[in-house]
Design a protein around this motif. Structure first.
Motif, mmCIF file in Angstrom:
data_model
loop_
_atom_site.group_PDB
_atom_site.id
_atom_site.type_symbol
_atom_site.label_atom_id
_atom_site.label_comp_id
_atom_site.label_asym_id
_atom_site.label_seq_id
_atom_site.Cartn_x
_atom_site.Cartn_y
_atom_site.Cartn_z
ATOM 1 N N ILE A 134 0.837 -1.200 0.000
ATOM 2 C CA ILE A 134 0.000 0.000 0.000
ATOM 3 C C ILE A 134 0.868 1.244 0.000
ATOM 4 O O ILE A 134 1.851 1.341 0.734
ATOM 5 N N LYS A 135 0.520 2.199 -0.839
ATOM 6 C CA LYS A 135 1.209 3.491 -0.866
ATOM 7 C C LYS A 135 0.572 4.414 0.160
ATOM 8 O O LYS A 135 -0.628 4.358 0.413
ATOM 9 N N ASP A 136 1.386 5.283 0.741
ATOM 10 C CA ASP A 136 0.878 6.226 1.731
ATOM 11 C C ASP A 136 -0.101 7.182 1.066
ATOM 12 O O ASP A 136 0.253 7.887 0.116
ATOM 13 N N LEU A 154 -0.887 -4.026 6.257
ATOM 14 C CA LEU A 154 -0.622 -2.665 6.721
ATOM 15 C C LEU A 154 0.758 -2.554 7.365
ATOM 16 O O LEU A 154 1.474 -1.566 7.173
ATOM 17 N N LYS A 155 1.156 -3.578 8.117
ATOM 18 C CA LYS A 155 2.467 -3.567 8.780
ATOM 19 C C LYS A 155 3.585 -3.559 7.744
ATOM 20 O O LYS A 155 4.560 -2.816 7.875
ATOM 21 N N MET A 185 -4.285 -11.126 8.206
ATOM 22 C CA MET A 185 -4.054 -10.622 6.860
ATOM 23 C C MET A 185 -4.016 -9.101 6.846
ATOM 24 O O MET A 185 -3.157 -8.476 6.219
ATOM 25 N N GLU A 186 -4.964 -8.501 7.546
ATOM 26 C CA GLU A 186 -5.052 -7.038 7.577
ATOM 27 C C GLU A 186 -3.787 -6.422 8.160
ATOM 28 O O GLU A 186 -3.186 -5.521 7.571
ATOM 29 N N VAL A 187 -3.366 -6.923 9.333
ATOM 30 C CA VAL A 187 -2.175 -6.381 9.975
ATOM 31 C C VAL A 187 -0.942 -6.645 9.114
ATOM 32 O O VAL A 187 -0.076 -5.780 8.964
ATOM 33 N N GLY A 188 -0.878 -7.845 8.526
ATOM 34 C CA GLY A 188 0.265 -8.166 7.679
ATOM 35 C C GLY A 188 0.433 -7.195 6.532
ATOM 36 O O GLY A 188 1.543 -6.749 6.227
#
Length: 364
Positions: free
Chosen positions: A166-168, A251-252, A246-249
């Motif tokens: 994901i790009k900022d 975003l982290k 999955m979500e944390v992976g």
């Protein structure tokens, strides 16, 4: 017939422990031991299903040793006389084990529920121009957890960093800094959609496509690399990770989460079988950096800090707190490096496009 699904770690572990001798009822027997001395039995090889014996009991394979016959022919345990020698019902030599078996029917595994934090929604009143009339939280986050290798993840590391996807999405307006939480909310929605599809029988690829479609609804498509997101989802679904893993992976790996700490999330009779790692995940990498460096400047966070690993404290700044921050004391070099790398990459793409267009022109 007994069926096992790989994504259900406990079932996968305990399938095959049903009694194999006529007249003996089925049972689920588990044993665990802290072999590396780190205070839990959550590492691979520290948990096992017990084996049925010829006497109808159970024996733990962890730390088991072959028994030795003495002069009278009686089997003796080399680990000590306090450990009984037993013969596996499946055949073979007598063994003994220092570890006891636990009946999971009467002593079920106790698992903490995943953090239930949907994140702050833009739910207040607005004026005719869309400006918030209620309380504003700037750089608000969402509490979530991921699970490292352990029993319930089939010893796969669901916290593993798989790189930037994901790009900022940091923009210049207050709405991009406050309660909208668009990117992280989109990832949350997408991971739930992918996991739900996988649970009802979709292939990993089909589930990942469903997750990607859910992510991009209402989200700037330039914020996420869809092909990388799909590959990421396929990988973690096949490893038995759940939607929050999955979500944390995702975003982290993109630099948007602050790790609060680890805690035991599944145990049996006080033995830890699975750990989890609590995080605060933000809409942007810049948001995470400013939260990490801004909170120590504010007295309002002194008592609670980041909360606890089990219950991370992820609220955003009030406008008054945000105005009180001294940005001259913050090191934003991590964010600047991203901007410079992105700018350099974009320059290279622009140059390639111009060269390709020139070559197409001279060929005509």
């Amino acid at each position: 017939m007994t069926h096992c699904r790989l994504s259900l770690a406990l079932v996968a572990l305990l399938c095959g422990t049903a009694a194999v001798m006529p007249g003996i009822a089925s049972a689920q027997q588990l044993c665990a031991a802290d072999l590396n001395g780190n205070g839990d039995a959550a590492d691979e090889g520290e948990t096992a299903s017990c084996q049925l014996t010829t006497t109808g009991g159970w024996t733990c394979p962890i730390g088991a040793a072959l028994c030795v016959a003495d002069a009278s022919g009686t089997q003796q345990c080399p680990l000590g006389p306090q450990y009984a020698c037993v013969t596996p019902a499946s055949g073979g030599a007598a063994t003994c084990s220092p570890n006891t078996c636990i009946d999971t029917s009467s002593n079920p595994i106790q698992t903490e529920p995943a953090v239930d934090d949907p994140g702050v929604e833009a739910d207040g009143a607005v004026d005719a121009d869309g400006h918030c009339l209620g309380e504003i939280e700037i750089f608000s986050g969402r509490a979530a957890r991921c699970r490292p290798a352990g029993l319930l993840t089939t010893f796969q590391n669901c916290c593993k960093d798989r790189g930037k996807i994901i790009k900022d999405g940091m923009g210049g307006s207050i709405s991009s800094m406050s309660t909208k939480f668009a990117i992280a909310k989109g990832v949350f929605t997408g991971m739930k959609a992918a996991y739900a599809a996988f649970q009802v029988g979709a292939t990993a690829g089909q589930a990942a496509s469903a997750g990607a479609n859910a992510i991009i609804v209402g989200l700037d498509p330039t914020s996420i690399t869809i092909s990388l997101a799909i590959n990421f989802m396929i990988e973690v679904l096949l490893q038995g990770c759940d939607s929050q893993d999955m979500e944390v992976g995702m975003l982290k790996g993109s630099g948007m989460c602050h790790e609060v700490g680890s805690y035991c999330s599944s145990k049996i009779l006080g033995i830890c079988l699975q750990k989890s790692v609590g995080h605060c995940c933000f809409n942007t990498k810049l948001g995470r950096i400013i939260q990490e460096q801004g909170r120590p400047q504010l007295q309002s966070f002194n008592a609670v800090g980041w909360g606890t690993p089990k219950q991370p404290y992820c609220r955003g700044f009030t406008p008054e707190e945000f105005q009180a921050l001294d940005f001259s004391k913050m090191d934003l070099s991590e964010y600047y490096e991203d901007i410079e790398a992105r700018a350099q990459s974009q320059i290279q793409i622009d140059m390639k496009d111009k060269i390709d267009a020139y070559q197409q022109t001279i060929r005509q």
